[in-house]
Design a protein around this motif. Structure first.
Motif, PDB file in Angstrom:
ATOM      1  N   ARG A 147       8.684   1.231   6.853  1.00 17.84           N
ATOM      2  CA  ARG A 147       8.124   1.581   8.165  1.00 17.84           C
ATOM      3  C   ARG A 147       7.152   2.764   8.069  1.00 17.84           C
ATOM      4  NH1 ARG A 147       8.710   0.681  13.562  1.00 17.84           N
ATOM      5  NH2 ARG A 147       8.503   2.472  14.929  1.00 17.84           N
ATOM      6  N   PRO A 148       7.477   3.840   7.322  1.00 13.57           N
ATOM      7  CA  PRO A 148       6.501   4.940   7.221  1.00 13.57           C
ATOM      8  C   PRO A 148       5.167   4.496   6.599  1.00 13.57           C
ATOM      9  CG  PRO A 148       8.662   5.683   6.493  1.00 13.57           C
ATOM     10  CD  PRO A 148       8.760   4.203   6.687  1.00 13.57           C
ATOM     11  N   VAL A 149       5.210   3.607   5.624  1.00 12.92           N
ATOM     12  CA  VAL A 149       3.974   3.103   5.008  1.00 12.92           C
ATOM     13  C   VAL A 149       3.160   2.318   6.031  1.00 12.92           C
ATOM     14  CG1 VAL A 149       3.048   1.482   3.287  1.00 12.92           C
ATOM     15  CG2 VAL A 149       4.827   3.121   2.643  1.00 12.92           C
ATOM     16  N   VAL A 150       3.831   1.430   6.766  1.00 15.26           N
ATOM     17  CA  VAL A 150       3.144   0.630   7.783  1.00 15.26           C
ATOM     18  C   VAL A 150       2.553   1.531   8.860  1.00 15.26           C
ATOM     19  CG1 VAL A 150       3.519  -1.040   9.651  1.00 15.26           C
ATOM     20  CG2 VAL A 150       4.446  -1.485   7.373  1.00 15.26           C
ATOM     21  N   LEU A 151       3.339   2.486   9.326  1.00 11.24           N
ATOM     22  CA  LEU A 151       2.863   3.404  10.360  1.00 11.24           C
ATOM     23  C   LEU A 151       1.635   4.177   9.883  1.00 11.24           C
ATOM     24  CD1 LEU A 151       3.269   4.648  13.156  1.00 11.24           C
ATOM     25  CD2 LEU A 151       4.827   6.294  12.107  1.00 11.24           C
ATOM     26  N   TRP A 152       1.673   4.705   8.675  1.00  8.75           N
ATOM     27  CA  TRP A 152       0.541   5.437   8.119  1.00  8.75           C
ATOM     28  C   TRP A 152      -0.692   4.548   8.053  1.00  8.75           C
ATOM     29  CZ3 TRP A 152      -2.216   9.403   7.424  1.00  8.75           C
ATOM     30  CH2 TRP A 152      -3.191   9.442   6.444  1.00  8.75           C
ATOM     31  N   ARG A 153      -0.529   3.308   7.583  1.00  9.38           N
ATOM     32  CA  ARG A 153      -1.668   2.397   7.461  1.00  9.38           C
ATOM     33  C   ARG A 153      -2.269   2.056   8.823  1.00  9.38           C
ATOM     34  NH1 ARG A 153       0.750  -1.905   3.069  1.00  9.38           N
ATOM     35  NH2 ARG A 153       0.520  -0.590   1.227  1.00  9.38           N
ATOM     36  N   VAL A 154      -1.415   1.803   9.823  1.00  9.94           N
ATOM     37  CA  VAL A 154      -1.917   1.452  11.151  1.00  9.94           C
ATOM     38  C   VAL A 154      -2.668   2.630  11.766  1.00  9.94           C
ATOM     39  CG1 VAL A 154      -1.214   0.894  13.521  1.00  9.94           C
ATOM     40  CG2 VAL A 154      -0.235  -0.363  11.600  1.00  9.94           C
ATOM     41  N   VAL A 155      -2.114   3.827  11.663  1.00 12.49           N
ATOM     42  CA  VAL A 155      -2.789   5.012  12.209  1.00 12.49           C
ATOM     43  C   VAL A 155      -4.111   5.241  11.487  1.00 12.49           C
ATOM     44  CG1 VAL A 155      -2.659   7.529  12.417  1.00 12.49           C
ATOM     45  CG2 VAL A 155      -0.695   6.116  13.075  1.00 12.49           C
ATOM     46  N   ARG A 156      -4.100   5.204  10.161  1.00 11.46           N
ATOM     47  CA  ARG A 156      -5.323   5.424   9.379  1.00 11.46           C
ATOM     48  C   ARG A 156      -6.396   4.385   9.717  1.00 11.46           C
ATOM     49  NH1 ARG A 156      -4.371   4.897   3.271  1.00 11.46           N
ATOM     50  NH2 ARG A 156      -4.525   2.738   3.866  1.00 11.46           N
ATOM     51  N   ARG A 157      -5.994   3.107   9.782  1.00 11.89           N
ATOM     52  CA  ARG A 157      -6.947   2.032  10.082  1.00 11.89           C
ATOM     53  C   ARG A 157      -7.511   2.185  11.494  1.00 11.89           C
ATOM     54  NH1 ARG A 157      -4.341  -3.691  10.191  1.00 11.89           N
ATOM     55  NH2 ARG A 157      -3.553  -2.899  12.166  1.00 11.89           N
ATOM     56  N   THR A 158      -6.641   2.482  12.451  1.00 11.75           N
ATOM     57  CA  THR A 158      -7.086   2.625  13.837  1.00 11.75           C
ATOM     58  C   THR A 158      -8.053   3.793  13.981  1.00 11.75           C
ATOM     59  OG1 THR A 158      -5.013   1.666  14.634  1.00 11.75           O
ATOM     60  CG2 THR A 158      -6.311   2.933  16.230  1.00 11.75           C
ATOM     61  N   LEU A 159      -7.716   4.938  13.381  1.00 14.90           N
ATOM     62  CA  LEU A 159      -8.618   6.089  13.455  1.00 14.90           C
ATOM     63  C   LEU A 159      -9.956   5.787  12.785  1.00 14.90           C
ATOM     64  CD1 LEU A 159      -6.140   9.029  12.803  1.00 14.90           C
ATOM     65  CD2 LEU A 159      -7.344   8.493  14.939  1.00 14.90           C
ATOM     66  N   ARG A 160      -9.923   5.137  11.627  1.00 12.16           N
ATOM     67  CA  ARG A 160     -11.168   4.788  10.923  1.00 12.16           C
ATOM     68  C   ARG A 160     -12.032   3.866  11.784  1.00 12.16           C
ATOM     69  NH1 ARG A 160      -9.610   1.184   7.152  1.00 12.16           N
ATOM     70  NH2 ARG A 160     -10.478  -0.450   8.441  1.00 12.16           N
ATOM     71  N   ARG A 161     -11.414   2.829  12.332  1.00 13.30           N
ATOM     72  CA  ARG A 161     -12.169   1.873  13.147  1.00 13.30           C
ATOM     73  C   ARG A 161     -12.760   2.536  14.383  1.00 13.30           C
ATOM     74  NH1 ARG A 161      -8.163  -3.382  13.346  1.00 13.30           N
ATOM     75  NH2 ARG A 161      -8.701  -4.250  11.305  1.00 13.30           N
ATOM     76  N   ARG A 162     -11.999   3.421  15.007  1.00 11.93           N
ATOM     77  CA  ARG A 162     -12.489   4.077  16.215  1.00 11.93           C
ATOM     78  C   ARG A 162     -13.570   5.100  15.897  1.00 11.93           C
ATOM     79  NH1 ARG A 162      -7.652   4.711  20.564  1.00 11.93           N
ATOM     80  NH2 ARG A 162      -6.921   2.561  20.441  1.00 11.93           N
ATOM     81  N   PHE A 163     -13.384   5.864  14.842  1.00  7.36           N
ATOM     82  CA  PHE A 163     -14.368   6.882  14.471  1.00  7.36           C
ATOM     83  C   PHE A 163     -15.690   6.237  14.068  1.00  7.36           C
ATOM     84  CE2 PHE A 163     -16.380   9.666  11.320  1.00  7.36           C
ATOM     85  CZ  PHE A 163     -16.538  10.803  12.096  1.00  7.36           C
TER      86      PHE A 163
END
Length: 158
Positions: A90-106
């Protein structure tokens, strides 16, 4: 043994399905069809032809795609020769989702040629933020969608 030509990759959002599917396609020479690209249309609306598009994909001799969208899981499972299940923590998935979402939005990345994520400033004000969603329960799905009894292989990663 015949080469594996039809492969689905399953896992929670952020588990690495698309990344692995792209890599498998590059190694096997089978074309990768990103299932989100078949599903999403402009304005974050679902494609009216989604099920027909997936049926046409599944009928091909070779492909690699992600195993998601409940309405087409049986269609993909019936034709797949190999199912790969990704189960990162779960921590790996959470990190990936947050990182991907921030990258896509930025970066205001264009997704599937038609959409962009909401603006970066909405990351902490969204009503349904991606970092708060629980990962899908793929263990139960693994038992329901094993594919045909004719010998579909299943590979799982912990």
């Amino acid at each position: 043994m015949q080469p594996v030509r039809r492969i689905v990759v399953a896992g929670a959002s952020g588990s690495g399905k698309t990344t692995l599917a792209e890599r498998i396609a590059a190694v096997t020479g089978s074309p990768h069809a990103e299932i989100d690209g078949l599903y999403w249309r402009a304005g974050w609306t679902a494609s009216e032809s989604f099920e027909d598009d997936v049926r046409a994909l599944a009928d091909r001799d070779a492909w690699v795609t992600e195993f998601q969208y409940r309405q087409v899981l049986p269609m993909l499972a019936d034709r797949a020769q190999l199912l790969v299940w990704l189960r990162p923590s779960r921590p790996v998935v959470l990190w990936r989702v947050v990182r991907r979402t921030l990258r896509r939005r930025f970066r205001r990345e264009l997704l599937w040629g038609v959409n962009v994520e909401r603006p970066l400033w909405t990351f902490f004000t969204d009503r349904d933020p991606p970092y708060a969603r629980p990962p899908h329960r793929f263990a139960a799905r693994r038992n329901r969608h094993r594919g045909p009894s004719s010998g579909t292989r299943c590979a799982a990663s912990a």
